[in-house]
Scaffold this motif. Structure first.
Motif, PDB file in Angstrom:
ATOM      1  N   VAL A   1      -0.303   1.928   5.081  1.00  0.00           N
ATOM      2  CA  VAL A   1      -1.046   0.668   4.960  1.00  0.00           C
ATOM      3  C   VAL A   1      -0.313  -0.467   5.658  1.00  0.00           C
ATOM      4  O   VAL A   1      -0.917  -1.261   6.382  1.00  0.00           O
ATOM      5  N   ASN A   2       0.982  -0.560   5.469  1.00  0.00           N
ATOM      6  CA  ASN A   2       1.750  -1.657   6.062  1.00  0.00           C
ATOM      7  C   ASN A   2       1.697  -1.630   7.586  1.00  0.00           C
ATOM      8  O   ASN A   2       1.525  -2.656   8.227  1.00  0.00           O
TER       9      ASN A   2
ATOM     10  N   GLY B   1       0.801  -1.207   0.000  1.00  0.00           N
ATOM     11  CA  GLY B   1       0.000   0.000   0.000  1.00  0.00           C
ATOM     12  C   GLY B   1       0.832   1.254   0.000  1.00  0.00           C
ATOM     13  O   GLY B   1       2.036   1.224  -0.217  1.00  0.00           O
TER      14      GLY B   1
ATOM     15  N   ILE C   1      -7.325   3.526   6.845  1.00  0.00           N
ATOM     16  CA  ILE C   1      -6.419   2.861   7.789  1.00  0.00           C
ATOM     17  C   ILE C   1      -7.205   1.976   8.751  1.00  0.00           C
ATOM     18  O   ILE C   1      -6.846   0.831   8.999  1.00  0.00           O
TER      19      ILE C   1
ATOM     20  N   VAL D   1      -2.514   7.625   3.330  1.00  0.00           N
ATOM     21  CA  VAL D   1      -3.836   7.011   3.251  1.00  0.00           C
ATOM     22  C   VAL D   1      -4.750   7.718   4.256  1.00  0.00           C
ATOM     23  O   VAL D   1      -4.326   8.005   5.380  1.00  0.00           O
TER      24      VAL D   1
ATOM     25  N   THR E   1       3.871  -8.146   5.062  1.00  0.00           N
ATOM     26  CA  THR E   1       3.939  -6.739   4.713  1.00  0.00           C
ATOM     27  C   THR E   1       5.338  -6.225   4.995  1.00  0.00           C
ATOM     28  O   THR E   1       6.116  -6.885   5.678  1.00  0.00           O
TER      29      THR E   1
ATOM     30  N   ILE F   1      -8.435  -1.120   6.930  1.00  0.00           N
ATOM     31  CA  ILE F   1      -7.337  -2.070   6.707  1.00  0.00           C
ATOM     32  C   ILE F   1      -7.027  -2.836   7.989  1.00  0.00           C
ATOM     33  O   ILE F   1      -6.800  -4.050   7.968  1.00  0.00           O
TER      34      ILE F   1
END
Length: 85
Positions: A76-77, A42, A51, A46, A70, A54
């Motif tokens: 994202v991670n 990702g 978030i 974001v 990840t 996710i």
């Protein structure tokens, strides 16, 4: 009779049969209950709402026994890691 490169009896809306078979196979794989290794990639930038989404998805996948992979960077991670923890 042909008009504009298409015959009147031919539909433009129907996918080819090989694409339908591929879609059916993909849907069957989604219903498979086996454990998977899922890589999540990702962006660092974001929105907060995304978030949280996710994190929820990552938590659900981990609770089902899937392995999530990840990079551990921001965005994202990091949300995936927080969700799993």
């Amino acid at each position: 009779m042909r008009t504009g490169g298409t015959s009147l009896g031919q539909s433009l809306d129907l996918p080819s049969l090989d694409r339908v078979d591929t879609l059916a196979q993909e849907l069957a794989l989604l219903q498979d209950k086996g454990k998977r290794r899922i890589a999540v990639l990702g962006s660092r930038h974001v929105p907060v709402v995304v978030i949280h989404l996710i994190e929820l998805v990552a938590r659900s996948l981990a609770q089902e026994g899937h392995s999530l992979i990840t990079s551990g960077s921001q965005g994202v991670n990091a949300a995936v890691i927080r969700g799993v923890l």
